[in-house]
Design a protein around this motif. Structure first.
Motif, PDB file in Angstrom:
ATOM      1  N   LEU A 124      63.532  56.646 -47.830  1.00  0.00           N
ATOM      2  CA  LEU A 124      62.135  56.599 -47.383  1.00  0.00           C
ATOM      3  C   LEU A 124      61.628  58.000 -47.047  1.00  0.00           C
ATOM      4  CD1 LEU A 124      62.139  53.404 -45.134  1.00  0.00           C
ATOM      5  CD2 LEU A 124      61.007  53.704 -47.347  1.00  0.00           C
ATOM      6  N   GLY A 125      62.497  58.838 -46.479  1.00  0.00           N
ATOM      7  CA  GLY A 125      62.111  60.223 -46.238  1.00  0.00           C
ATOM      8  C   GLY A 125      61.803  60.946 -47.534  1.00  0.00           C
ATOM      9  N   GLY A 126      62.629  60.697 -48.564  1.00  0.00           N
ATOM     10  CA  GLY A 126      62.352  61.300 -49.871  1.00  0.00           C
ATOM     11  C   GLY A 126      61.047  60.794 -50.459  1.00  0.00           C
ATOM     12  N   LEU A 127      60.766  59.499 -50.288  1.00  0.00           N
ATOM     13  CA  LEU A 127      59.501  58.944 -50.788  1.00  0.00           C
ATOM     14  C   LEU A 127      58.310  59.601 -50.106  1.00  0.00           C
ATOM     15  CD1 LEU A 127      57.918  56.818 -52.412  1.00  0.00           C
ATOM     16  CD2 LEU A 127      58.280  55.225 -50.512  1.00  0.00           C
ATOM     17  N   LEU A 137      54.484  69.190 -44.248  1.00  0.00           N
ATOM     18  CA  LEU A 137      53.917  68.024 -43.571  1.00  0.00           C
ATOM     19  C   LEU A 137      54.667  66.747 -43.927  1.00  0.00           C
ATOM     20  CD1 LEU A 137      50.082  68.702 -43.961  1.00  0.00           C
ATOM     21  CD2 LEU A 137      51.507  69.057 -41.938  1.00  0.00           C
ATOM     22  N   SER A 138      55.358  66.767 -45.062  1.00  0.00           N
ATOM     23  CA  SER A 138      56.083  65.566 -45.481  1.00  0.00           C
ATOM     24  C   SER A 138      57.343  65.344 -44.650  1.00  0.00           C
ATOM     25  CB  SER A 138      56.450  65.657 -46.965  1.00  0.00           C
ATOM     26  OG  SER A 138      57.419  66.664 -47.186  1.00  0.00           O
ATOM     27  N   TRP A 139      57.857  66.375 -43.983  1.00  0.00           N
ATOM     28  CA  TRP A 139      59.065  66.190 -43.174  1.00  0.00           C
ATOM     29  C   TRP A 139      58.800  65.277 -41.980  1.00  0.00           C
ATOM     30  CZ3 TRP A 139      61.716  71.701 -43.084  1.00  0.00           C
ATOM     31  CH2 TRP A 139      61.955  72.101 -44.402  1.00  0.00           C
ATOM     32  N   PRO A 140      57.797  65.581 -41.140  1.00  0.00           N
ATOM     33  CA  PRO A 140      57.502  64.603 -40.070  1.00  0.00           C
ATOM     34  C   PRO A 140      56.980  63.281 -40.628  1.00  0.00           C
ATOM     35  CG  PRO A 140      55.865  66.371 -40.071  1.00  0.00           C
ATOM     36  CD  PRO A 140      56.968  66.801 -40.993  1.00  0.00           C
ATOM     37  N   ALA A 141      56.286  63.327 -41.786  1.00  0.00           N
ATOM     38  CA  ALA A 141      55.817  62.075 -42.397  1.00  0.00           C
ATOM     39  C   ALA A 141      56.998  61.209 -42.808  1.00  0.00           C
ATOM     40  CB  ALA A 141      54.931  62.377 -43.605  1.00  0.00           C
ATOM     41  N   GLY A 142      58.066  61.835 -43.299  1.00  0.00           N
ATOM     42  CA  GLY A 142      59.276  61.086 -43.636  1.00  0.00           C
ATOM     43  C   GLY A 142      59.873  60.421 -42.413  1.00  0.00           C
ATOM     44  N   GLY A 143      59.854  61.140 -41.286  1.00  0.00           N
ATOM     45  CA  GLY A 143      60.335  60.549 -40.046  1.00  0.00           C
ATOM     46  C   GLY A 143      59.490  59.368 -39.621  1.00  0.00           C
ATOM     47  N   GLY A 189      65.189  59.876 -41.565  1.00  0.00           N
ATOM     48  CA  GLY A 189      64.114  59.965 -42.547  1.00  0.00           C
ATOM     49  C   GLY A 189      63.622  61.394 -42.736  1.00  0.00           C
ATOM     50  N   MET A 190      63.519  62.141 -41.636  1.00  0.00           N
ATOM     51  CA  MET A 190      63.107  63.544 -41.746  1.00  0.00           C
ATOM     52  C   MET A 190      64.131  64.343 -42.547  1.00  0.00           C
ATOM     53  SD  MET A 190      61.954  66.129 -38.700  1.00  0.00           S
ATOM     54  CE  MET A 190      63.533  65.986 -37.834  1.00  0.00           C
ATOM     55  N   ALA A 191      65.414  64.080 -42.314  1.00  0.00           N
ATOM     56  CA  ALA A 191      66.451  64.762 -43.081  1.00  0.00           C
ATOM     57  C   ALA A 191      66.371  64.395 -44.559  1.00  0.00           C
ATOM     58  CB  ALA A 191      67.829  64.414 -42.519  1.00  0.00           C
ATOM     59  N   GLY A 192      66.053  63.120 -44.853  1.00  0.00           N
ATOM     60  CA  GLY A 192      65.881  62.718 -46.243  1.00  0.00           C
ATOM     61  C   GLY A 192      64.740  63.446 -46.923  1.00  0.00           C
ATOM     62  N   ALA A 193      63.646  63.681 -46.190  1.00  0.00           N
ATOM     63  CA  ALA A 193      62.525  64.442 -46.740  1.00  0.00           C
ATOM     64  C   ALA A 193      62.932  65.891 -46.998  1.00  0.00           C
ATOM     65  CB  ALA A 193      61.335  64.385 -45.785  1.00  0.00           C
ATOM     66  N   MET A 194      63.718  66.463 -46.105  1.00  0.00           N
ATOM     67  CA  MET A 194      64.189  67.831 -46.291  1.00  0.00           C
ATOM     68  C   MET A 194      65.082  67.939 -47.525  1.00  0.00           C
ATOM     69  SD  MET A 194      64.989  68.452 -42.251  1.00  0.00           S
ATOM     70  CE  MET A 194      65.941  69.937 -42.470  1.00  0.00           C
ATOM     71  N   MET A 195      65.931  66.945 -47.733  1.00  0.00           N
ATOM     72  CA  MET A 195      66.825  66.970 -48.888  1.00  0.00           C
ATOM     73  C   MET A 195      66.036  66.894 -50.195  1.00  0.00           C
ATOM     74  SD  MET A 195      69.932  64.398 -49.860  1.00  0.00           S
ATOM     75  CE  MET A 195      68.782  63.158 -50.453  1.00  0.00           C
ATOM     76  N   THR A 196      65.040  66.021 -50.247  1.00  0.00           N
ATOM     77  CA  THR A 196      64.216  65.911 -51.447  1.00  0.00           C
ATOM     78  C   THR A 196      63.447  67.204 -51.695  1.00  0.00           C
ATOM     79  OG1 THR A 196      64.007  63.528 -51.150  1.00  0.00           O
ATOM     80  CG2 THR A 196      62.354  64.587 -52.530  1.00  0.00           C
ATOM     81  N   THR A 197      62.986  67.845 -50.626  1.00  0.00           N
ATOM     82  CA  THR A 197      62.306  69.137 -50.772  1.00  0.00           C
ATOM     83  C   THR A 197      63.250  70.179 -51.339  1.00  0.00           C
ATOM     84  OG1 THR A 197      60.869  68.616 -48.895  1.00  0.00           O
ATOM     85  CG2 THR A 197      61.027  70.928 -49.550  1.00  0.00           C
TER      86      THR A 197
END
Length: 432
Positions: free
Chosen positions: A64-67, A161-167, A321-329
């Motif tokens: 979900l963080g990646g999404l 902005l997607s990192w906190p959004a992933g969280g 979720g925030m970590a997942g967004a960071m990984m996708t980034t």
């Protein structure tokens, strides 16, 4: 304290030796993923180490963080929005209103058959209306240049902005899951969260309009502070600097980019661990540990155990979720097919257990150590098998041993976990 410092020094030495004997580029690549994995481990440690919640849904919250990166930072696809964007939004609104109406009917109708039939009727009617609006819109969006698009895209906002959004997206999912699953006993909770995580992955794989499914979303933007390697290699100042220090421009540009990512991830990791330590030492943290150690006694003292479990479940999931967004980034792409429980659930749990559940610093240590082993053990295992089989003649045994080298990382994780549980059951850095 001296033992803990020695443990961190030993893990740091592993990274340094990797840079010396292999390459600093590889070391920084491992380090960046270790930083992200440590943040995930902190999220799991909040749920398990603080409150004793045995959740195996880490993979789903990571996805979900990646999404969130796609939804926030990817460029919108105008053609897809024109063909079916409004229809998809209307369908989602109808679906949400149907659920709200069903909840309202369930609460207002008298108990018995009337409530059951009335609630089911609301859901069935809402489902038919939802599908009638949603399905044609999805088909229209996915028919829009499916080879390169076939989805709505995102809002084109800065990727940070997607990192906190992933969280936030993971927290919202955790709230919905927690409202239904946190009343289950620990083993049933683990099964439920694993199943829900698989459902999330299945949705990402099959709903092309959302994130292109298994076709993947590529070329996601980087943070503004992170340059592209090709742009660095076109700058005369950078080329002169690389030449003066004896670096190949391609290698030097890759190292610079990885160092900037490392700085960004380190800031997030330090912020998360500072907030975690502050919360753990507060009255709230003492209350959570009391609930973890004896729910019955805590409830007898007037604590709302289920509500507190929901709080920590949401917070831990938001961190994951925030970590997942960071990984996708870091990867610059979302690949739903790569999310699997072994990598994004089991391995994170190994990090927490080996490092020391209940200890934030221990979880961070486990994140660095286990990720280094995960990456390095396979080539080391291949070298070991090649060394062992060199004197052997060609045959089934030699080929079998060489083919088995790919499984060395799984064997190593199991051995490490068994050794730690045998000789240090509370982890390398136990909770005080």
């Amino acid at each position: 304290m001296s033992k803990n410092l020695l443990l961190f020094a030993a893990v740091a030495l592993l990274f340094i030796l990797t840079g010396i004997f292999q390459s600093w580029n590889l070391t920084l690549a491992i380090l960046n993923m270790a930083l992200i994995s440590s943040i995930m481990a902190l999220g799991v440690n909040m749920q398990w180490g603080y409150a004793g919640l045995f959740s195996t849904g880490t993979m789903g919250f990571t996805a979900l963080g990646g999404l969130a990166v796609v939804l926030v930072s990817a460029d919108p696809v105008p053609g897809a929005w024109a063909l079916g964007g409004p229809g998809i939004l209307l369908g989602l609104v109808i679906g949400a209103l149907s659920i709200v109406a069903a909840i309202f009917a369930y609460k207002r109708l008298p108990k018995g058959r009337t409530r059951t039939v009335g609630t089911a009727a609301v859901l069935i009617v809402g489902l038919f209306i939802f599908r009638a609006v949603f399905d044609p819109a999805v088909a229209a969006v996915e028919s829009n240049n499916p080879a390169t698009a076939g989805n709505l895209g995102g809002f084109g906002l800065p990727v940070l902005l997607s990192w906190p959004a992933g969280g936030l997206l993971a927290a919202a999912a955790a709230w919905a899951i927690g409202k239904t699953a946190l009343g289950l006993r620990s083993d049933y909770l683990a099964i439920a969260t694993l199943g829900i995580a698989e459902i999330i992955i299945a949705v990402l794989k099959n709903e092309d309009w959302l994130a292109r499914g298994v076709k993947n979303v590529i070329q996601l933007p980087r943070p503004l502070v992170v340059p592209y390697e090709v742009n660095l290699q076109q700058q005369a100042g950078f080329l002169n600097w690389a030449a003066n220090w004896g670096f190949d421009p391609a290698t030097a540009s890759s190292i610079i980019v990885k160092l900037i990512y490392c700085a960004l991830f380190s800031i997030v990791l330090l912020g998360v661990i500072w907030l975690s330590e502050t919360a753990l030492k507060s009255p709230w943290g003492r209350m959570m540990r009391a609930i973890r150690d004896n729910e019955v006694a805590a409830e007898a003292m007037g604590k709302d155990v289920t509500r507190r479990h929901l709080h920590i479940f949401i917070i831990g999931s938001a961190v994951i979720g925030m970590a997942g967004a960071m990984m996708t980034t870091l990867d610059s792409q979302l690949t739903p097919g790569t999310y699997n429980p072994l990598r994004f659930t089991f391995l994170i749990w190994v990090m927490v257990i080996v490092g020391g559940s209940g200890n934030n610093w221990g979880s961070m240590l486990g994140g660095f150590l286990i990720w280094w082993l995960w990456v390095m053990v396979e080539p080391m295992g291949l070298w070991l098998m090649q060394t062992i089989t060199t004197p052997m003649g060609d045959g089934w045994l030699k080929s079998h041993l060489l083919e088995s080298a790919a499984h060395m990382r799984l064997l190593t994780m199991g051995v490490v976990l068994l050794l730690v549980l045998r000789f240090s059951p509370k982890g390398l850095m136990p909770e005080k």
